[in-house]
Design a protein around this motif. Structure first.
Motif, PDB file in Angstrom:
ATOM      1  N   CYS A 203      50.354  33.313  53.149  1.00  0.00           N
ATOM      2  CA  CYS A 203      49.772  34.782  52.902  1.00  0.00           C
ATOM      3  C   CYS A 203      50.840  35.591  53.647  1.00  0.00           C
ATOM      4  O   CYS A 203      50.561  35.520  55.225  1.00  0.00           O
ATOM      5  N   ARG A 204      51.542  36.311  53.206  1.00  0.00           N
ATOM      6  CA  ARG A 204      52.552  36.939  53.800  1.00  0.00           C
ATOM      7  C   ARG A 204      51.917  38.503  54.023  1.00  0.00           C
ATOM      8  O   ARG A 204      51.577  39.222  53.222  1.00  0.00           O
ATOM      9  N   VAL A 205      52.158  39.070  55.345  1.00  0.00           N
ATOM     10  CA  VAL A 205      51.943  40.368  55.849  1.00  0.00           C
ATOM     11  C   VAL A 205      52.847  41.256  55.065  1.00  0.00           C
ATOM     12  O   VAL A 205      54.112  40.979  55.463  1.00  0.00           O
ATOM     13  N   THR A 218      48.502  42.135  52.288  1.00  0.00           N
ATOM     14  CA  THR A 218      49.106  41.101  52.628  1.00  0.00           C
ATOM     15  C   THR A 218      49.523  40.399  50.909  1.00  0.00           C
ATOM     16  O   THR A 218      48.843  41.060  50.098  1.00  0.00           O
TER      17      THR A 218
END
Ligand code: FES
Length: 518
Positions: A203-205, A218
């Motif tokens: 889960c990339r911001v 995200t």
């Protein structure tokens, strides 16, 4: 095995299965604290705050332990890379005492967590030896030892070492420690979930919007929090801390010895850069872990050579039976010798950062967790001021904080690069990479082991420096602030949080024929 921000495999990474979260995140909830980054700093901070009654959400762009926690050699020291005399000079004698107290508390916190949560991670208190090999080093060693002794560290002069190195003077420091960092953070992650915390991996911001509450965009949708903690090694975006932290790569080997002469201590020489050694048992097997050959990220032409140098050095002093693991990892040296922990410069009061741990990330992670917990709980301690990132004097003309534009401009969008031209220009063997000039453009090329050419724009998506190839890790590394990208341009390491621009290569029929006949 888990993934790491590298193509080499560390001793820890090669001996652990991927972590499987058990709690689901709630997109409709407002979390008290959103922690970004699933390394030792993020997980320790998350656990402390969750146990203090805060509702916490931890977001990790890959898997937990993906960054430096999976690549450290995991020394737990109260004798630090920035010595107490340097801290006294740069700050004050009282501050040196505060640092000593903080790092001692951080090691105790690790030990307590291990006991409370029954974490099987090979933790042991052990002695450490620091030795000099010439007159200049001896002088420096005496100063380090005197200052450390004044801070209450138990130090004794030695007439022998547990390893066969020539030395002019050596000291033993007691109550240092070692552990398996990934086994430890897995224990923290389980304890955090047990206390009600939520971990989301992959889960990339993308961006945060700080209004009344923080909206966190995200790759898995939006989350809401009251506070946000960047525990991403170095924060994304453009911030004064990036100008005050220098990225370094360090190299490590885990070897098996033919004569079982594993040292039962942490050992450091004083060369420039220094070498470090220790022993760890994993699954009943003993390994000597050796490290060194550090250099600034993106500033070394042939990083494979660093492994060769380190291995030659180890073989000179030990009877090596096999080299089982070799890996490299990154750390950030702070300009004034102490980490930056607390409110992020140029951001509202509810945005926190922890960075600039130098080579002491395992102990400073615990310091950071305690400092940030105390600030968020409204408990103001002297360490808040000491480690405050806002102690940095603003640089004239530098905008304090620039948020990213989520839409990175695609400079080469729609443009096709002919494979045969690029191949001719670069003359790459499989596994090699190079930045070339083509038609007035800079193009970063990598030929994979199967002979396929991959092209990316070498302009770093952080602040537009040009990336260079890291032969050992098969990554594009930025020499300015340490962002790293894999061979296909995928972002591996902050402060960049966008991939390198992918360039389209055309393979028309004549290209194919040419390649077949080559
Ligand atoms: Fe800052 Fe690349 S990391 S320009």
């Amino acid at each position: 095995m888990i993934q790491r921000d590298a193509s080499t495999i560390s001793l820890w990474q090669g001996n652990i299965e991927p972590f499987q979260p058990t709690m689901m995140a709630d997109h409709n909830a407002t979390y008290d604290v959103v922690i970004v980054g699933g390394g030792i700093t993020g997980l320790t901070t998350a656990l402390l705050l969750q146990e203090a009654g805060k509702r916490c959400l931890l977001l990790e762009a890959n898997n937990i332990g993906f960054g430096t926690t999976g690549g450290t050699t995991a020394h737990l020291n109260t004798v630090l890379d920035t010595s107490y005399d340097q801290i006294s000079t740069n700050f004050s004698k009282e501050d040196a005492g505060l640092v000593r107290e903080s790092v001692g508390a951080a090691i105790s916190l690790i030990q307590q967590n291990i006991e409370r949560f029954s974490i099987d991670c090979g933790f042991d208190y052990t002695d450490a030896y620091l030795f000099a090999q010439d007159e200049k080093q001896t002088e420096a060693l005496d100063i380090i030892a005197k200052a450390a002794r004044e801070e209450g560290i138990n130090i004794t002069l030695q007439d022998h070492l547990p390893v066969s190195f020539h030395f002019t003077k050596a000291y033993k420091f007691t109550n240092q420690a070692k552990f398996n960092p990934l086994a430890y953070i897995y224990g923290l992650a389980r304890a955090f979930e047990h206390a009600g915390g939520v971990i989301v991996q992959d889960c990339r911001v993308i961006e945060i919007h700080n209004t009344r509450h923080i909206k966190v965009d995200t790759t898995l949708g939006e989350f809401t929090g009251m506070n946000i903690v960047y525990a991403t090694h170095i924060p994304p975006g453009i911030n004064l801390v990036h100008l005050r932290c220098i990225p370094y790569r360090s190299y490590a080997l885990a070897v098996r010895l033919a004569d079982n002469s594993y040292p039962d201590a942490l050992i450091y020489d004083m060369q420039e850069p220094y070498h470090y050694f220790r022993t760890q048992v994993i699954d009943g097997k003993k390994y000597l872990i050796a490290g060194g050959e550090d250099h600034q990220t993106g500033h070394h032409e042939n990083t494979e050579q660093c492994f060769r140098n380190l291995e030659a050095f180890v073989r000179e002093h030990f009877k090596v039976k096999s080299v089982d693991y070799k890996w490299s990892s990154q750390y950030y040296e702070p300009a004034d010798g102490l980490p930056y922990i607390g409110n992020m410069p140029g951001q509202p009061d509810n945005v926190y950062v922890a960075t600039g741990f130098g080579g002491n990330g395992m102990v400073y992670s615990g310091v950071a967790a305690m400092v940030i917990r105390n600030i968020i709980l409204g408990k103001h301690r002297a360490t808040e001021k000491l480690f405050n990132p806002n102690r940095i004097k603003p640089v004239a003309g530098f905008t304090n904080f620039v948020t990213h534009n989520a839409d990175v401009v695609k400079l080469f969008f729609g443009k096709l690069f002919p494979a045969h031209k690029l191949t001719e220009l670069a003359e790459l063997a499989p596994g090699e990479a190079r930045v070339v000039n083509y038609d007035g453009h800079r193009v970063a090329l990598y030929k994979d082991e199967a002979g396929m050419l991959h092209a990316v724009n070498p302009v770093c998506t952080h602040m537009k420096c040009e990336v260079g190839w890291n032969t050992a890790e098969k990554s594009w590394d930025c020499p300015c602030h340490g962002a790293r990208f894999d061979a296909a341009g995928r972002c591996l390491h902050t402060p960049a949080d966008r991939d390198l621009e992918h360039l389209d290569i055309t393979h028309d029929l004549s290209d194919v024929e040419e390649q077949v006949h080559r």
